[in-house]
Design a protein around this motif. Structure first.
Motif, short mmCIF file in Angstrom:
data_model
loop_
_atom_site.label_atom_id
_atom_site.label_comp_id
_atom_site.label_asym_id
_atom_site.label_seq_id
_atom_site.Cartn_x
_atom_site.Cartn_y
_atom_site.Cartn_z
N THR A 1 0.70 -1.27 0.07
CA THR A 1 0.18 0.14 -0.02
C THR A 1 0.71 1.45 -0.21
O THR A 1 2.01 1.01 0.38
CB THR A 1 -0.80 0.01 1.19
OG1 THR A 1 -0.21 0.25 2.70
CG2 THR A 1 -1.66 -1.24 1.32
N ILE A 2 0.31 2.36 -0.59
CA ILE A 2 0.82 3.57 -0.21
C ILE A 2 -0.24 4.67 0.24
O ILE A 2 -1.13 5.09 -0.44
CB ILE A 2 1.61 4.09 -1.79
CG1 ILE A 2 2.22 5.35 -1.44
CG2 ILE A 2 0.45 4.22 -2.78
CD1 ILE A 2 3.44 5.38 -0.54
N SER B 1 2.49 5.28 -9.93
CA SER B 1 1.57 6.66 -10.24
C SER B 1 0.97 7.01 -9.13
O SER B 1 0.53 8.33 -8.72
CB SER B 1 0.80 6.13 -11.30
OG SER B 1 1.64 5.78 -12.41
N ILE B 2 0.39 6.21 -8.05
CA ILE B 2 -0.37 6.52 -7.13
C ILE B 2 0.65 7.16 -6.04
O ILE B 2 0.19 8.12 -5.49
CB ILE B 2 -1.01 5.42 -6.21
CG1 ILE B 2 -2.07 4.84 -7.22
CG2 ILE B 2 -1.56 5.66 -4.83
CD1 ILE B 2 -2.64 3.53 -6.80
N THR B 3 1.97 6.91 -6.12
CA THR B 3 2.64 7.49 -4.97
C THR B 3 2.99 8.81 -5.48
O THR B 3 3.23 9.87 -4.72
CB THR B 3 4.12 6.58 -5.26
OG1 THR B 3 3.93 5.36 -4.53
CG2 THR B 3 5.21 7.35 -4.23
N VAL C 1 -2.69 -2.86 -3.49
CA VAL C 1 -2.58 -3.89 -4.33
C VAL C 1 -2.26 -5.16 -3.72
O VAL C 1 -1.39 -5.30 -2.76
CB VAL C 1 -1.61 -3.73 -5.43
CG1 VAL C 1 -0.25 -3.52 -5.10
CG2 VAL C 1 -1.53 -4.61 -6.66
N ALA C 2 -2.83 -6.24 -4.38
CA ALA C 2 -2.55 -7.41 -3.37
C ALA C 2 -1.96 -8.46 -4.20
O ALA C 2 -2.42 -8.59 -5.31
CB ALA C 2 -3.79 -8.23 -2.72
N VAL D 1 -5.91 -1.59 -6.81
CA VAL D 1 -5.65 -1.70 -8.10
C VAL D 1 -5.16 -3.03 -8.32
O VAL D 1 -4.75 -3.79 -7.42
CB VAL D 1 -4.41 -0.66 -8.63
CG1 VAL D 1 -5.02 0.84 -8.52
CG2 VAL D 1 -3.32 -0.73 -7.96
N GLU D 2 -5.24 -3.45 -9.68
CA GLU D 2 -4.88 -4.96 -9.90
C GLU D 2 -3.41 -4.73 -10.48
O GLU D 2 -2.69 -5.84 -10.44
CB GLU D 2 -5.76 -5.62 -10.78
CG GLU D 2 -7.15 -5.52 -10.74
CD GLU D 2 -7.28 -6.64 -9.52
OE1 GLU D 2 -6.57 -7.80 -9.31
OE2 GLU D 2 -8.13 -6.28 -8.40
#
Length: 270
Positions: free
Chosen positions: A118-119, A168-170, A134-135, A160-161
């Protein structure tokens, strides 16, 4: 999935870990299902743990197996910390990382099994964060739902998958609070140059940004609509936006800044 026998083990009770812990306790999580591993918690955190009845240990106790192992230490010390945690990982343990730049493969290699990467961001400290997650394939739907609930105490969770999207989320939300704080600095400095006393300019800038953020939080309208609502034709706001929205204005600066952050996130991941 978590229980007194297989607790939620929080490794690191600093700013982000502490924010998560406070959120869990305020949401009614049973303190008996939480164990904190931190050799040097702050005085305030130690008092919080004692008052809540949360077990705190300097290192992983023998015989303890985590239901969820939440890794909330700085990425720079992760290599030193993980070897001491392998005994906490059982067949059903999910390792949950909030460390930037550490990939799922990194944790699979060192801890094995189910991993969630996670972020989050620092507004989680006031319950207004947002977390990208993401997992890997070993994480069950049940475990994912429980982790979503745990993370949601500090704000919404976006799953997200594709792990590559975490970079990009970071760039957008993980690092994003710093951009907003810098915008406040720039607005205040520009206000000073317009003749305002520096302390007044900063108060105006801070209140404007926090107020606009709360308005956007409460409004169902898109950011563009909210911007248009403030902008009278040929008025003062329109004059400023003509500069900010010019071809060489703010958008290309943000494009370059977020690309630099995403590239650096990928570099850190190796």
């Amino acid at each position: 999935m978590i229980s007194a026998a297989n607790p939620l083990v929080l490794v690191g009770a600093g700013n982000m870990g502490g924010a998560m812990l406070n959120g869990w306790l305020e949401a009614g999580t049973d303190p008996a299902t939480i164990v904190v591993l931190d050799p040097k918690p702050s005085g305030a955190m130690a008092a919080r743990l004692a008052a809540a009845g949360v077990r705190c240990e300097a290192s992983a106790p023998e015989g303890l197996v985590a239901g969820i192992l939440m890794l909330a230490v700085k990425p720079q010390i992760m290599d030193a910390v993980l070897p001491g945690l392998t005994g906490l990982v059982g067949p059903k343990t999910v390792s949950l990382s909030i460390a930037a730049g550490k990939t799922i493969a990194y944790f699979e290699e060192r801890l094995g099994g189910a991993v969630v990467r996670t972020i989050p961001n620092t507004p989680a400290m006031v319950g207004r964060g947002i977390t990208g997650a993401v997992a890997n394939a070993a994480v069950s739907a049940e475990a994912k739902a429980e982790i979503d609930t745990l993370l949601s105490v500090c704000g919404p969770v976006e799953w997200v998958e594709d792990e590559a999207l975490i970079d990009s989320i970071t760039a957008v939300s993980g690092s994003g609070p710093a951009y907003v704080f810098y915008v406040v600095e720039c607005m205040a400095e520009a206000g000073r140059k317009c003749g305002l006393p520096a302390d007044l300019a900063m108060r105006l800038a801070r209140a404007t940004v926090t107020g606009a953020g709360e308005l956007m939080h409460q409004s169902p309208d898109d950011a563009a609509v909210l911007r248009q609502n403030v902008t009278s034709p040929n008025g003062t706001t329109a004059a400023a936006l003509a500069v900010l929205m010019a071809e060489d204005g703010l958008q290309p600066v943000f494009d370059a800044a977020l690309q630099a952050a995403a590239d650096r996130s990928r570099e850190l991941a190796g």
